[in-house]
Motif scaffolding. Structure first.
Motif, PDB file in Angstrom:
ATOM      1  N   GLN A   1      46.680  36.931  34.963  1.00 48.16           N
ATOM      2  CA  GLN A   1      45.680  36.172  35.691  1.00 48.16           C
ATOM      3  C   GLN A   1      44.556  37.097  36.138  1.00 48.16           C
ATOM      4  O   GLN A   1      44.756  38.283  36.353  1.00 48.16           O
ATOM      5  CB  GLN A   1      46.310  35.504  36.914  1.00 48.16           C
ATOM      6  N   CYS A   2      43.374  36.544  36.287  1.00 45.81           N
ATOM      7  CA  CYS A   2      42.218  37.305  36.755  1.00 45.81           C
ATOM      8  C   CYS A   2      41.641  36.582  37.975  1.00 45.81           C
ATOM      9  O   CYS A   2      41.474  35.361  37.952  1.00 45.81           O
ATOM     10  CB  CYS A   2      41.189  37.403  35.634  1.00 45.81           C
ATOM     11  N   HIS A   3      41.385  37.345  39.034  1.00 43.80           N
ATOM     12  CA  HIS A   3      40.850  36.795  40.287  1.00 43.80           C
ATOM     13  C   HIS A   3      39.814  37.750  40.854  1.00 43.80           C
ATOM     14  O   HIS A   3      39.692  38.887  40.400  1.00 43.80           O
ATOM     15  CB  HIS A   3      41.969  36.624  41.323  1.00 43.80           C
ATOM     16  N   LEU A   4      39.113  37.282  41.877  1.00 42.81           N
ATOM     17  CA  LEU A   4      38.299  38.219  42.649  1.00 42.81           C
ATOM     18  C   LEU A   4      39.216  39.348  43.114  1.00 42.81           C
ATOM     19  O   LEU A   4      40.405  39.138  43.350  1.00 42.81           O
ATOM     20  CB  LEU A   4      37.649  37.512  43.847  1.00 42.81           C
TER      21      LEU A   4
ATOM     22  N   LYS B   1      39.468  41.262  38.964  1.00 45.38           N
ATOM     23  CA  LYS B   1      40.566  42.203  38.719  1.00 45.38           C
ATOM     24  C   LYS B   1      41.685  41.506  37.951  1.00 45.38           C
ATOM     25  O   LYS B   1      42.043  40.376  38.268  1.00 45.38           O
ATOM     26  CB  LYS B   1      41.097  42.705  40.062  1.00 45.38           C
ATOM     27  N   THR B   2      42.200  42.197  36.949  1.00 41.53           N
ATOM     28  CA  THR B   2      43.362  41.720  36.202  1.00 41.53           C
ATOM     29  C   THR B   2      44.223  42.921  35.830  1.00 41.53           C
ATOM     30  O   THR B   2      43.724  44.053  35.798  1.00 41.53           O
ATOM     31  CB  THR B   2      42.943  40.931  34.932  1.00 41.53           C
ATOM     32  N   ALA B   3      45.486  42.685  35.591  1.00 40.79           N
ATOM     33  CA  ALA B   3      46.379  43.776  35.191  1.00 40.79           C
ATOM     34  C   ALA B   3      46.014  44.240  33.786  1.00 40.79           C
ATOM     35  O   ALA B   3      45.665  43.433  32.922  1.00 40.79           O
ATOM     36  CB  ALA B   3      47.832  43.307  35.221  1.00 40.79           C
ATOM     37  N   ALA B   4      46.084  45.539  33.571  1.00 41.85           N
ATOM     38  CA  ALA B   4      45.848  46.084  32.235  1.00 41.85           C
ATOM     39  C   ALA B   4      46.984  45.650  31.316  1.00 41.85           C
ATOM     40  O   ALA B   4      48.124  45.468  31.747  1.00 41.85           O
ATOM     41  CB  ALA B   4      45.764  47.608  32.293  1.00 41.85           C
TER      42      ALA B   4
END
Length: 188
Positions: free
Chosen positions: A69-72, A159-162
């Motif tokens: 997932q991608c978030h602020l 921000k998202t996990a690599a």
């Protein structure tokens, strides 16, 4: 029998070679295009200014699947905060930008929570106060504050996990012990 000319030391050496010498496993970290890798996460620095909820919508559009997932951006350490400040100053100059926390959500009315669901533990630069629905922003230079979510357009970071990719590196090797010859397999 093929092993009749090979002693125990040579057999041990062959086994050791096969187990430890022929293969290395490395973990490589990858980010989506236009994201910057820092530690185990990827960060996107927008060139647009949007309202908080619009910015979160842009970040969510970069989500690759339920496990990525991608978030602020949520911030969990001094190092991460410094990295973000340095990048933001380089990219935007000295400006305010949205962080991924708000208070007054359906989940936790009256207290701040990160939109990505991670716990808020790092609050070195922020002392939350009671009151209305508000969204967190970073004033840079180690100062956080909050404001109304829908009154001001700000720059933002996502921000998202690599992505972790395990790579096996196979060496082309040849081992010759007595009459026994071993070579490592060559993978396509």
């Amino acid at each position: 029998m093929l092993l009749c000319n090979v002693n125990l030391f040579q057999i041990f050496t062959i086994i050791f070679f096969l187990i430890f010498s022929t293969e290395q496993t490395d973990v490589e970290l990858f980010c989506p295009e236009n994201f910057i890798l820092f530690q185990n996460n990827c960060y996107y620095f927008s060139n647009r200014q949007l309202l908080f909820h619009q910015a979160e919508g842009v970040c969510q559009s970069y989500s690759r699947n339920p496990s990525h997932q991608c978030h602020l951006t949520s911030i969990h350490s001094e190092e991460e905060n410094s990295f973000l400040d340095e990048c933001a100053e380089h990219i935007w100059g000295s400006v305010q930008y949205w962080l991924g926390a708000m208070k007054g959500t359906d989940r936790t009315p009256g207290s701040f929570s990160w939109l990505d669901g991670s716990p808020i533990k790092f609050l070195t630069y922020f002392k939350p106060q009671g009151g209305r629905v508000a969204c967190l922003l970073n004033y840079m230079k180690k100062r956080w504050d909050y404001t109304y979510c829908s009154r001001t357009e700000k720059y933002f970071t996502c921000k998202t996990a690599a992505t972790r990719r395990h790579c096996e590196v196979i060496e082309n090797s040849l081992l010759k012990l007595g009459n026994v010859q071993l070579s490592t397999p060559v993978l396509p």
